[in-house]
Design a protein around this motif. Structure first.
Motif, mmCIF file in Angstrom:
data_model
loop_
_atom_site.group_PDB
_atom_site.id
_atom_site.type_symbol
_atom_site.label_atom_id
_atom_site.label_comp_id
_atom_site.label_asym_id
_atom_site.label_seq_id
_atom_site.Cartn_x
_atom_site.Cartn_y
_atom_site.Cartn_z
ATOM 1 N N GLU A 1 63.926 20.000 -4.024
ATOM 2 C CA GLU A 1 63.712 18.677 -4.606
ATOM 3 C C GLU A 1 62.395 18.126 -4.075
ATOM 4 O OE1 GLU A 1 66.679 15.190 -5.596
ATOM 5 O OE2 GLU A 1 66.031 14.985 -3.507
ATOM 6 N N LEU A 2 61.503 17.752 -4.983
ATOM 7 C CA LEU A 2 60.186 17.212 -4.633
ATOM 8 C C LEU A 2 60.160 15.720 -4.944
ATOM 9 C CD1 LEU A 2 58.119 20.066 -6.291
ATOM 10 C CD2 LEU A 2 58.413 19.750 -3.829
ATOM 11 N N PHE A 3 59.588 14.943 -4.025
ATOM 12 C CA PHE A 3 59.519 13.492 -4.204
ATOM 13 C C PHE A 3 58.102 13.037 -3.878
ATOM 14 C CE2 PHE A 3 60.624 9.117 -2.427
ATOM 15 C CZ PHE A 3 60.760 8.543 -3.681
ATOM 16 N N ALA A 4 57.414 12.457 -4.873
ATOM 17 C CA ALA A 4 56.032 12.017 -4.709
ATOM 18 C C ALA A 4 55.967 10.494 -4.704
ATOM 19 C CB ALA A 4 55.160 12.577 -5.830
ATOM 20 N N THR A 5 55.248 9.942 -3.733
ATOM 21 C CA THR A 5 55.156 8.498 -3.552
ATOM 22 C C THR A 5 53.706 8.106 -3.314
ATOM 23 O OG1 THR A 5 57.256 8.676 -2.376
ATOM 24 C CG2 THR A 5 56.159 6.546 -2.324
ATOM 25 N N SER A 6 53.296 6.969 -3.875
ATOM 26 C CA SER A 6 51.941 6.463 -3.614
ATOM 27 C C SER A 6 52.021 5.115 -2.910
ATOM 28 C CB SER A 6 51.154 6.319 -4.918
ATOM 29 O OG SER A 6 51.673 5.284 -5.720
ATOM 30 N N VAL B 1 54.076 13.546 -0.416
ATOM 31 C CA VAL B 1 54.960 14.448 -1.152
ATOM 32 C C VAL B 1 55.915 15.096 -0.152
ATOM 33 C CG1 VAL B 1 55.160 16.472 -2.627
ATOM 34 C CG2 VAL B 1 53.225 14.911 -2.917
ATOM 35 N N SER B 2 57.205 14.913 -0.387
ATOM 36 C CA SER B 2 58.206 15.581 0.448
ATOM 37 C C SER B 2 58.887 16.670 -0.362
ATOM 38 C CB SER B 2 59.249 14.569 0.944
ATOM 39 O OG SER B 2 60.101 14.181 -0.108
ATOM 40 N N PRO C 1 51.683 19.835 -12.648
ATOM 41 C CA PRO C 1 51.314 18.506 -12.144
ATOM 42 C C PRO C 1 52.523 17.710 -11.659
ATOM 43 C CG PRO C 1 51.295 18.502 -14.538
ATOM 44 C CD PRO C 1 51.550 19.924 -14.129
ATOM 45 N N LEU C 2 52.333 16.993 -10.570
ATOM 46 C CA LEU C 2 53.305 16.037 -10.052
ATOM 47 C C LEU C 2 52.717 14.636 -10.194
ATOM 48 C CD1 LEU C 2 54.374 17.779 -6.690
ATOM 49 C CD2 LEU C 2 55.370 18.088 -8.973
ATOM 50 N N THR C 3 53.562 13.667 -10.487
ATOM 51 C CA THR C 3 53.123 12.285 -10.641
ATOM 52 C C THR C 3 53.738 11.420 -9.564
ATOM 53 O OG1 THR C 3 52.980 12.555 -13.047
ATOM 54 C CG2 THR C 3 53.067 10.303 -12.203
ATOM 55 N N PRO C 4 52.929 10.693 -8.786
ATOM 56 C CA PRO C 4 53.508 9.777 -7.791
ATOM 57 C C PRO C 4 54.454 8.786 -8.451
ATOM 58 C CG PRO C 4 51.164 10.072 -7.383
ATOM 59 C CD PRO C 4 51.456 10.745 -8.697
ATOM 60 N N GLY C 5 55.619 8.639 -7.841
ATOM 61 C CA GLY C 5 56.648 7.786 -8.402
ATOM 62 C C GLY C 5 57.781 8.562 -9.024
ATOM 63 N N ALA C 6 57.675 9.881 -9.066
ATOM 64 C CA ALA C 6 58.678 10.707 -9.736
ATOM 65 C C ALA C 6 59.327 11.688 -8.763
ATOM 66 C CB ALA C 6 58.055 11.472 -10.903
ATOM 67 N N THR C 7 60.530 12.134 -9.149
ATOM 68 C CA THR C 7 61.268 13.143 -8.396
ATOM 69 C C THR C 7 61.404 14.389 -9.259
ATOM 70 O OG1 THR C 7 62.530 11.385 -7.313
ATOM 71 C CG2 THR C 7 63.393 13.611 -7.115
ATOM 72 N N TYR C 8 61.321 15.558 -8.641
ATOM 73 C CA TYR C 8 61.333 16.816 -9.377
ATOM 74 C C TYR C 8 62.342 17.775 -8.763
ATOM 75 C CZ TYR C 8 56.893 15.060 -11.189
ATOM 76 O OH TYR C 8 55.928 14.275 -11.775
ATOM 77 N N ARG C 9 62.854 18.666 -9.622
ATOM 78 C CA ARG C 9 63.726 19.741 -9.170
ATOM 79 C C ARG C 9 63.031 21.064 -9.445
ATOM 80 N NH1 ARG C 9 70.218 20.544 -10.123
ATOM 81 N NH2 ARG C 9 70.369 22.574 -9.089
ATOM 82 N N SER C 10 62.963 21.904 -8.409
ATOM 83 C CA SER C 10 62.268 23.173 -8.543
ATOM 84 C C SER C 10 62.988 24.213 -7.689
ATOM 85 C CB SER C 10 60.798 23.009 -8.114
ATOM 86 O OG SER C 10 60.029 24.148 -8.431
#
Length: 446
Positions: free
Chosen positions: A190-195, A103-104, A72-81
């Motif tokens: 790097e994943l970046f989710a925004t709402s 999501v970028s 799961p990804l949450t809008p407002g968070a940045t992830y490393r994968s």
């Protein structure tokens, strides 16, 4: 007197006043620990800059081979994968029925790997029935050297799009766009989710048709030094004006330009002339523009032959909410107020013909149009401060030589230390331990 001097030295050590040799030992240990803690620390230790600075608060997440195990990804968070050479990598989103979500994915190939013009990254968003909500692709293009590139996908609520408007589970699919001659191997990601919340009141549903598409003359004048960052999170803030830095072949520099609603951005990147070498380096200089959610907008490239060359972005419309209804991607991407990112890359191949450099880079940034009132959102975008809901002439405020940080060596070092300490915690503990051991040994020796 000798006994009193020894007691004085021990007290001085206990109070934290280490002699010069001890301070050198502590600083050396600090630098080694900091280098090891940073992403790409081994490269830094060897004298090669890290190719990308991940967000210090990025959470580690593993992509799945299918929807059943999608993380799961949450809008407002940045992830490393990470992204494998082939196959689709899945992540999931739990969404409401009213917000737009973006999501970028920023792909970072390993330095020295081989990429071709057609290689790149694709990001798609699908609903639980496998129907496509959107997709975006970014390839290396003419500047076919490994560098960070980003693509984005979205779940949008729109009167012109009937699908993907229900609450529930959605899936983000990230995959490589590859050619037969590309180098296999895993890329960092790097994943970046925004709402973005809906508007309080529905407005126009068509993009502005009339806007000034002529390119004004680039700004002139003395340049202000701005070194640039190594990632979106580390981008250095600039405004209208002339800015300079040094850039080595293979490096990518990130800058951010705050844009309010109604403001229009023009930008050029100029590579200075060289007194050594000969020949032509195709696609040597690349200038890319990304919007506040790290979505690709447009780019421009220039070939280098040893004489000064300029890459200039095509004119883009002023920032308005309604741009999202435009057809072509460069226009529709100018839909948010917030910080837009200018990303400059110098191809590694330049070193083969003109040496390792560094080369002088000059950015010329012009902003036109008056700041306007933005739309009234029925809620707050996540994360805060990315999609700006307020008003204010941020672009003008960022100019005049104002920056956001690592322009000087000392400030840059402190920034690296702070980020490393926050990101790992280990650096602080190790340095404190080293300091204590050195102080105790010094005290015992006097």
């Amino acid at each position: 007197m000798r006994r009193r001097t020894a007691r004085w030295r021990r007290a001085k050590v206990r109070r934290g006043h280490l002699p010069a040799r001890a301070r050198v030992a502590v600083v050396g240990a600090l630098l080694l620990c900091t280098t090891a803690a940073l992403p790409g620390g081994s490269a830094l230790a060897a004298g090669t800059p890290s190719p990308y600075a991940f967000a210090p608060d990025a959470r580690s997440v593993t992509g799945a081979a299918g929807t059943s195990d999608a993380a799961p990804l949450t809008p407002g968070a940045t992830y490393r994968s990470s992204l494998p050479s082939d196959g689709r990598t899945y992540y999931s989103l739990e969404l409401d029925a009213v917000s737009d979500v973006y999501v970028s994915a920023t792909a970072i190939p390993a330095p020295g790997s081989t990429v071709r013009a057609g290689d790149g990254i694709k990001v798609s968003v699908e609903d639980s029935d496998g129907r496509s909500c959107s997709s975006g692709t970014k390839t290396f293009g003419i500047v076919s050297t490994p560098r960070p590139i980003a693509a984005w996908g979205a779940r949008e609520i729109s009167v012109k799009r009937s699908r993907c408007e229900t609450a529930g589970t959605y899936y983000v699919i990230v995959e490589r766009v590859s050619t037969a001659t590309s180098t296999p191997g895993t890329w960092d990601l790097e994943l970046f989710a925004t709402s973005e919340p809906p508007l309080r009141q529905t407005g126009a549903t068509t993009a502005p048709e009339a806007w000034d598409s002529a390119s004004p003359a680039p700004l002139t004048g003395e340049a202000t030094r701005r070194e640039g960052g190594s990632g979106f999170a580390a981008a250095e803030s600039i405004g209208p004006g002339v800015w300079s830095s040094d850039i080595e072949p293979g490096r990518t520099l990130f800058y951010k330009v705050p844009l309010d609603w109604g403001r229009q951005l023009y930008a050029t990147a100029e590579l200075g002339s060289s007194n050594s070498g000969a020949g032509n380096a195709g696609g040597a200089l690349n200038l890319s523009l990304y919007n506040p959610v790290h979505g690709f907008v447009d780019d421009a490239s220039a070939t280098y032959d040893g004489r000064q060359k300029t890459a200039e972005l095509d004119p883009l419309p002023p920032v308005t909410y309604e741009n999202r209804y435009a057809g072509p991607a460069p226009l529709s991407a100018m839909r948010f107020a917030g910080s837009y990112y200018l990303v400059v890359h110098l191809a590694a191949g330049v070193a083969e013909k003109f040496g390792e450099g560094p080369f002088r880079l000059t950015l010329r940034v012009r902003l036109e149009g008056a700041a306007q009132s933005g739309p009234a959102y029925a809620g707050a975008p996540e994360p805060r401060g990315v999609i700006e809901a307020g008003t204010g002439d941020w672009g003008a405020a960022a100019g005049g030589g104002a920056g956001s940080g690592a322009g000087g060596g000392g400030d840059a070092a402190m920034t690296v230390l702070a980020v490393s300490g926050i990101g790992t915690g280990t650096v602080v503990l190790v340095v404190l331990g080293v300091w204590t051991v050195v102080a105790r040994r010094r005290a015992g020796a006097v």
